[in-house]
Write a protein that holds these residues in place. Sequence first.
Motif, mmCIF file in Angstrom:
data_model
loop_
_atom_site.group_PDB
_atom_site.id
_atom_site.type_symbol
_atom_site.label_atom_id
_atom_site.label_comp_id
_atom_site.label_asym_id
_atom_site.label_seq_id
_atom_site.Cartn_x
_atom_site.Cartn_y
_atom_site.Cartn_z
ATOM 1 N N ARG A 133 24.487 -0.243 44.665
ATOM 2 C CA ARG A 133 25.065 0.752 45.588
ATOM 3 C C ARG A 133 24.126 1.944 45.756
ATOM 4 O O ARG A 133 23.949 2.447 46.857
ATOM 5 C CB ARG A 133 26.421 1.229 45.064
ATOM 6 N N SER A 134 23.554 2.384 44.623
ATOM 7 C CA SER A 134 22.654 3.549 44.674
ATOM 8 C C SER A 134 21.434 3.247 45.530
ATOM 9 O O SER A 134 20.992 4.084 46.322
ATOM 10 C CB SER A 134 22.172 3.929 43.273
ATOM 11 N N ARG A 135 20.886 2.051 45.338
ATOM 12 C CA ARG A 135 19.692 1.671 46.115
ATOM 13 C C ARG A 135 19.997 1.595 47.596
ATOM 14 O O ARG A 135 19.241 2.055 48.447
ATOM 15 C CB ARG A 135 19.146 0.337 45.615
ATOM 16 N N LYS A 136 21.161 1.024 47.891
ATOM 17 C CA LYS A 136 21.572 0.891 49.294
ATOM 18 C C LYS A 136 21.760 2.290 49.918
ATOM 19 O O LYS A 136 21.306 2.553 51.030
ATOM 20 C CB LYS A 136 22.876 0.078 49.345
ATOM 21 N N LYS A 137 22.430 3.150 49.145
ATOM 22 C CA LYS A 137 22.690 4.505 49.634
ATOM 23 C C LYS A 137 21.378 5.254 49.870
ATOM 24 O O LYS A 137 21.194 5.910 50.902
ATOM 25 C CB LYS A 137 23.537 5.259 48.586
ATOM 26 N N LEU A 138 20.472 5.127 48.902
ATOM 27 C CA LEU A 138 19.179 5.815 49.018
ATOM 28 C C LEU A 138 18.381 5.267 50.197
ATOM 29 O O LEU A 138 17.754 6.018 50.948
ATOM 30 C CB LEU A 138 18.398 5.651 47.707
ATOM 31 N N TYR A 139 18.441 3.970 50.362
ATOM 32 C CA TYR A 139 17.721 3.342 51.482
ATOM 33 C C TYR A 139 18.235 3.900 52.816
ATOM 34 O O TYR A 139 17.456 4.271 53.685
ATOM 35 C CB TYR A 139 17.896 1.825 51.417
ATOM 36 N N VAL A 157 11.938 8.513 56.575
ATOM 37 C CA VAL A 157 10.886 8.429 55.562
ATOM 38 C C VAL A 157 10.327 7.022 55.511
ATOM 39 O O VAL A 157 9.124 6.805 55.399
ATOM 40 C CB VAL A 157 11.445 8.804 54.164
ATOM 41 N N LEU A 158 11.240 6.068 55.640
ATOM 42 C CA LEU A 158 10.826 4.675 55.487
ATOM 43 C C LEU A 158 9.970 4.188 56.638
ATOM 44 O O LEU A 158 9.046 3.408 56.437
ATOM 45 C CB LEU A 158 12.052 3.782 55.326
ATOM 46 N N SER A 159 10.267 4.648 57.840
ATOM 47 C CA SER A 159 9.479 4.174 58.978
ATOM 48 C C SER A 159 8.019 4.589 58.798
ATOM 49 O O SER A 159 7.107 3.814 59.027
ATOM 50 C CB SER A 159 10.037 4.727 60.281
ATOM 51 N N GLU A 198 13.051 -4.679 52.301
ATOM 52 C CA GLU A 198 13.660 -3.333 52.201
ATOM 53 C C GLU A 198 13.561 -2.808 50.770
ATOM 54 O O GLU A 198 13.254 -1.633 50.539
ATOM 55 C CB GLU A 198 15.130 -3.386 52.628
ATOM 56 N N GLU A 199 13.796 -3.723 49.843
ATOM 57 C CA GLU A 199 13.715 -3.376 48.418
ATOM 58 C C GLU A 199 12.310 -2.869 48.060
ATOM 59 O O GLU A 199 12.139 -1.856 47.383
ATOM 60 C CB GLU A 199 14.071 -4.623 47.599
ATOM 61 N N GLU A 200 11.327 -3.570 48.576
ATOM 62 C CA GLU A 200 9.923 -3.213 48.311
ATOM 63 C C GLU A 200 9.593 -1.850 48.922
ATOM 64 O O GLU A 200 8.936 -1.015 48.296
ATOM 65 C CB GLU A 200 9.013 -4.305 48.893
ATOM 66 N N GLN A 201 10.075 -1.635 50.148
ATOM 67 C CA GLN A 201 9.854 -0.345 50.831
ATOM 68 C C GLN A 201 10.435 0.795 49.999
ATOM 69 O O GLN A 201 9.794 1.818 49.794
ATOM 70 C CB GLN A 201 10.577 -0.339 52.190
ATOM 71 N N LEU A 202 11.655 0.559 49.557
ATOM 72 C CA LEU A 202 12.361 1.595 48.791
ATOM 73 C C LEU A 202 11.609 1.906 47.497
ATOM 74 O O LEU A 202 11.371 3.072 47.157
ATOM 75 C CB LEU A 202 13.786 1.118 48.482
#
Lengths: 197, 132
Positions: free
Chosen positions: A171-177, A185-187, B8-12
Motif C-alpha cells: 500500500r505504501s509503495r502504491k501510495k508513494l508511486y 517526479v516519475l516522468s 513501475e516498481e523499478e521506477q519507484l
Amino acid sequence: MANNADQQLIQQTLNGDSRAFAQLVEKYQEYVFTIVIRMLKVREEAEEVAQDIFIKVYESLSSFKGESKFSTWLYRIAYRKALDQIRKNKNRVQAFELMEELTEDKHVLASNPSEVMEEQERNQRIKQCIHQLGHTEAALITFFYFDELSIKEIASITELSEDNVKVKLHRSRKKLYDLMKRQAVLSENLRNHGQTI
Amino acid sequence: MDKLSSREEEQLKKAVQKVGLEKPSMEFTANVMTALERKMVRHIKPAPLLSKKGWSVIILVFVVCCSLIYFYPKEGIELFDQVRQFRLGFARNIFEGVQISRTMVFAISLLGLFLLQLPFLMQLVNKQRTVE
C-alpha cells in the motif's frame, strides 16, 4: 563481514573503549537519522531523538546477544523511540511549520534554472512525497529501499506479522508511486533512467 | 488495489534511492559522545572509604573487645584492671568541676541535631543530582 566488524566494535565498547562506540555512531547515524526524520518529519526533533536512540543503544549494548544483525536491533530501537516520540508529540504547529518549510524550499529551488538545481528540486519533490506518507509507511519504505531489509527483518523491527508488513508495504509503495506521479517526479525519472529498465 | 508492475516498481525504487539518506548535523557524533560522557559522570557514585564489610568487621571487633572487658574484668590481669579502674573513675572524674552555660548546652544540642540530619541531607542532595 559487516556483522563481524560490528561485533568487534560492540565488544570493544563493552570493554570501555568509547571510540569504538563513536565508530558505530558514525557508521549508522545516517540510517537512524533517515528513519527518524521520515517518521517525525521535523529535522531538529529528529536529531534530538536520534541522539537519544544512540544513548539508549549504548546503555543497552550489553543486552544485545547477537541473535539478529546489529542493524536490525538498532533499527528496532530507533523505530520504537520514534513511535514513542510521535505518541508524545501532539503538536500540530510543527507539522504546519514543516509544510511551510517545504513550500519555501520549493519556491527557492524552482526559481533556479541550473541543472544541478533542477536535480535538487527533483530530489526535494521526492522527499516531499515521502513526507506525505504516514509515519509507519515512511518507515517501511525507508527500511525496504534504503537498507534493503527483508520482509522478515522489517517484521522483526516493527513487531508486525510478515503478512501485515507485505500488505502495508504494498500500500505504501502504491501510495508513494501515485504521489510521485502526481508531482511529475516519475516522468522526469523515466526520461533519465527509462533506458536502463 | 492494483499491484505495481515491475517497471513501475523499478521506477519507484530508483527515484527513492536517488534521494539518498538524510544527513544529521556535522556535530552529531560529538554531541552523542558528549551526552554519554555527561550521563556517565552523573552515574558515578562516590565510593565510601570503607566498604560495608570493612565497617562490619570494625564494629564486630569493637563490640567483642568491649564485651570482653566488661564481662571478664579479671583481677590480677593488669590491663583489665586498669581498664576497670578507668571505667569506674571516668564518669566520676571527667566532668568534675565542669560548668556549662545554658547557651553552650543549646549549641551542643543543635550541633548534635545537625550531625544527625547530615546523612539524610546528603542522601537528598545525591538524589537531586541523579534526577538532573
